[in-house]
Design an enzyme around this catalytic site. Structure first.
Site, PDB file in Angstrom:
ATOM      1  N   GLY A  25      -4.151   3.975  -6.977  1.00 31.80           N
ATOM      2  CA  GLY A  25      -4.063   5.407  -6.690  1.00 31.80           C
ATOM      3  C   GLY A  25      -3.001   5.726  -5.649  1.00 31.80           C
ATOM      4  N   THR A  60     -11.424  12.307   0.163  1.00 35.86           N
ATOM      5  CA  THR A  60     -11.023  10.909   0.199  1.00 35.86           C
ATOM      6  C   THR A  60     -11.893  10.101  -0.760  1.00 35.86           C
ATOM      7  OG1 THR A  60     -10.465   9.070   1.648  1.00 35.86           O
ATOM      8  CG2 THR A  60     -12.381  10.371   2.301  1.00 35.86           C
ATOM      9  N   ASP A  78      -0.345  13.457  -0.425  1.00 36.26           N
ATOM     10  CA  ASP A  78      -0.077  12.048  -0.087  1.00 36.26           C
ATOM     11  C   ASP A  78       1.407  11.706  -0.221  1.00 36.26           C
ATOM     12  OD1 ASP A  78      -2.683  11.332   0.602  1.00 36.26           O
ATOM     13  OD2 ASP A  78      -3.223  10.848  -1.466  1.00 36.26           O
ATOM     14  N   SER A 116     -13.417   8.072   8.702  1.00 39.32           N
ATOM     15  CA  SER A 116     -12.255   8.958   8.588  1.00 39.32           C
ATOM     16  C   SER A 116     -11.716   9.390   9.951  1.00 39.32           C
ATOM     17  CB  SER A 116     -12.614  10.207   7.779  1.00 39.32           C
ATOM     18  OG  SER A 116     -11.546  11.133   7.861  1.00 39.32           O
ATOM     19  N   GLY A 176       2.018  -2.833  -5.856  1.00 35.86           N
ATOM     20  CA  GLY A 176       0.724  -2.210  -6.137  1.00 35.86           C
ATOM     21  C   GLY A 176       0.871  -1.101  -7.154  1.00 35.86           C
ATOM     22  N   ALA A 177      -0.196  -0.863  -7.914  1.00 36.90           N
ATOM     23  CA  ALA A 177      -0.147   0.159  -8.971  1.00 36.90           C
ATOM     24  C   ALA A 177      -1.459   0.946  -9.029  1.00 36.90           C
ATOM     25  CB  ALA A 177       0.155  -0.503 -10.316  1.00 36.90           C
ATOM     26  N   LYS A 224     -11.181  11.629  -5.167  1.00 37.00           N
ATOM     27  CA  LYS A 224      -9.905  12.327  -5.399  1.00 37.00           C
ATOM     28  C   LYS A 224      -9.694  12.725  -6.866  1.00 37.00           C
ATOM     29  CE  LYS A 224      -7.231  10.529  -1.519  1.00 37.00           C
ATOM     30  NZ  LYS A 224      -5.962   9.912  -1.107  1.00 37.00           N
ATOM     31  N   GLY A 251       2.210   2.488   8.484  1.00 30.61           N
ATOM     32  CA  GLY A 251       1.434   3.352   7.601  1.00 30.61           C
ATOM     33  C   GLY A 251       0.765   4.545   8.273  1.00 30.61           C
ATOM     34  N   TYR A 268      -2.657   0.968   7.576  1.00 32.59           N
ATOM     35  CA  TYR A 268      -2.510   1.295   9.008  1.00 32.59           C
ATOM     36  C   TYR A 268      -3.607   0.698   9.884  1.00 32.59           C
ATOM     37  CZ  TYR A 268      -5.672   5.117   7.698  1.00 32.59           C
ATOM     38  OH  TYR A 268      -6.723   5.840   7.213  1.00 32.59           O
TER      39      TYR A 268
HETATM   40  P1  ATR Z   1      -5.683   2.441  -3.930  1.00 29.91           P
HETATM   41  O1  ATR Z   1      -6.207   3.730  -4.480  1.00 29.91           O
HETATM   42  O2  ATR Z   1      -5.844   2.302  -2.441  1.00 29.91           O
HETATM   43  O3  ATR Z   1      -4.288   2.168  -4.367  1.00 29.91           O
HETATM   44  P2  ATR Z   1      -6.751   0.617  -5.918  1.00 29.91           P
HETATM   45  O4  ATR Z   1      -6.544   1.618  -6.987  1.00 29.91           O
HETATM   46  O5  ATR Z   1      -8.009  -0.181  -5.896  1.00 29.91           O
HETATM   47  O6  ATR Z   1      -6.654   1.296  -4.483  1.00 29.91           O
HETATM   48  O7  ATR Z   1      -5.494  -0.378  -5.914  1.00 29.91           O
HETATM   49  C1  ATR Z   1      -5.412  -1.490  -5.084  1.00 29.91           C
HETATM   50  C2  ATR Z   1      -4.070  -2.172  -5.295  1.00 29.91           C
HETATM   51  O8  ATR Z   1      -4.023  -3.363  -4.504  1.00 29.91           O
HETATM   52  C3  ATR Z   1      -3.842  -2.616  -6.739  1.00 29.91           C
HETATM   53  O9  ATR Z   1      -2.466  -2.557  -7.032  1.00 29.91           O
HETATM   54  C4  ATR Z   1      -4.326  -4.071  -6.697  1.00 29.91           C
HETATM   55  O10 ATR Z   1      -3.806  -4.897  -7.706  1.00 29.91           O
HETATM   56  P3  ATR Z   1      -4.562  -4.989  -9.146  1.00 29.91           P
HETATM   57  O11 ATR Z   1      -4.199  -3.731  -9.880  1.00 29.91           O
HETATM   58  O12 ATR Z   1      -4.009  -6.204  -9.774  1.00 29.91           O
HETATM   59  O13 ATR Z   1      -6.034  -5.079  -8.833  1.00 29.91           O
HETATM   60  C5  ATR Z   1      -3.793  -4.491  -5.352  1.00 29.91           C
HETATM   61  N1  ATR Z   1      -4.465  -5.692  -4.827  1.00 29.91           N
HETATM   62  C6  ATR Z   1      -5.696  -5.773  -4.278  1.00 29.91           C
HETATM   63  N2  ATR Z   1      -5.974  -7.041  -3.910  1.00 29.91           N
HETATM   64  C7  ATR Z   1      -4.871  -7.790  -4.250  1.00 29.91           C
HETATM   65  C8  ATR Z   1      -4.526  -9.187  -4.136  1.00 29.91           C
HETATM   66  N3  ATR Z   1      -5.381 -10.071  -3.601  1.00 29.91           N
HETATM   67  N4  ATR Z   1      -3.305  -9.584  -4.592  1.00 29.91           N
HETATM   68  C9  ATR Z   1      -2.435  -8.703  -5.144  1.00 29.91           C
HETATM   69  N5  ATR Z   1      -2.719  -7.372  -5.273  1.00 29.91           N
HETATM   70  C10 ATR Z   1      -3.911  -6.937  -4.835  1.00 29.91           C
END
Ligand code: ATR
Length: 279
Positions: A130, A61, A101, A14, A127-128, A65, A239, A218
């Site tokens: 957290g 972290t 955040d 961190s 991405g979807a 969370k 980032g 970042y």
């Molecule tokens: P965070 O809290 O940092 O967002 P997370 O909840 O693990 O971490 O989410 C990681 C994100 O990166 C997700 O959207 C993940 O896609 P999936 O929901 O399909 O797993 C995405 N991600 C990680 N590796 C990936 C890859 N190789 N290609 C595309 N998306 C990826």
């Protein structure tokens, strides 16, 4: 002496102590900010005993969370909606939780691209997970007309639409490039591009050249994805600024001063990430 810390499991990476330590010195405050490893089994005891430990609060972290959200009183509607807490503080001895955040993301965007507004514009969030949740929520709060959420696992993007409503439009990952022409802001919230992970590689040729491109990764400071966007002339937002800006409210809640995200602070943390960093 006012004390605060960051908790996580593990916590050794961190950079929050560097940020808060800089502000404590700058403002001459008699305070401390340390890292505390807290394993999941100890989390409840740790949060409940904050007041008796003499702590004014803490940052939270990975992986705590969501769990902390269930252990504290959410301080505002945004935190309730997100179901995740990154900042804990005391109010009349009650342990409160909030989430900075989203404001970290948007205040970084404002500082990096003055004059940019999300109002009535279309964003695409990759991405979807957290991190995406906080970004999507704040873009909606800022009045975005539509937030397209592209995710490898499209069901997680569908969940965001159920949670936030019909301004969220789920998109299968393979359709990203065809939806770029209407995009004013493109954001990577996936872990792609992080040191040690595969890069995020997209054909950006259909993206308007005035669209803002941002990455919440970042490490490295500038991802290949941002480099590609910058080379074709898009304004890009790194980032690291989100990390710096999300720290502002916690500092002010614990130590009573609203700090500034200065170029000096940015460079201090940038050099910690990349010792060869030059502005
Ligand atoms: P965070 O809290 O940092 O967002 P997370 O909840 O693990 O971490 O989410 C990681 C994100 O990166 C997700 O959207 C993940 O896609 P999936 O929901 O399909 O797993 C995405 N991600 C990680 N590796 C990936 C890859 N190789 N290609 C595309 N998306 C990826």
């Amino acid at each position: 002496m006012i004390k605060a810390c960051v908790i996580g499991w593990p916590i050794s990476h961190s950079r929050s102590p560097l940020i808060h330590g800089y502000w404590l010195r700058l403002h001459g405050i008699d305070g401390s900010y340390t890292r505390k490893p807290v394993e999941p089994a100890q989390l409840q005891d740790f949060i409940r005993s904050l007041p008796t430990q003499g702590l004014a609060g803490c940052n939270v972290t990975i992986p705590h969370k969501e769990a902390v959200h269930a252990l504290v009183k959410p301080a505002d509607a945004t935190t309730e909606r997100l179901g995740a807490v990154n900042t804990v503080f005391l109010r009349d001895s009650e342990v409160m939780g909030t989430n900075t955040d989203g404001e970290g993301y948007v205040n970084n965007l404002r500082q990096a691209v003055p004059g940019f507004t999300m109002k009535d514009q279309r964003a695409m969030v990759l991405g979807a997970g957290g991190a995406s949740l906080a970004v999507v929520n704040v873009l909606l709060e800022q009045g975005a007309a539509e937030v397209v959420v592209a995710n490898r696992t499209v069901e997680r993007a569908d969940d965001l639409r159920r949670r936030f409503g019909t301004r969220v439009v789920p998109l299968p990952w393979e359709h990203i490039e065809t939806h770029l022409p209407e995009t004013a802001l493109l954001v990577n919230t996936t872990s792609l591009g992080m040191t040690g992970q595969a890069d995020l590689v997209l054909d950006l040729s259909r993206l308007p050249v005035d669209a803002v491109v941002s990455d919440i990764v970042y490490t490295p400071l500038r991802t290949r994805f941002l480099e590609t966007a910058a080379r074709r002339g898009n304004p890009v937002v790194e980032g690291l600024g989100m990390l710096l800006h999300q720290a502002v409210r916690g500092f002010s809640l614990w130590f009573g001063v609203v700090p500034q995200v200065t170029p000096e602070l940015h460079d201090l943390v940038a050099r910690d990430i990349d010792p060869g960093y030059q502005r």
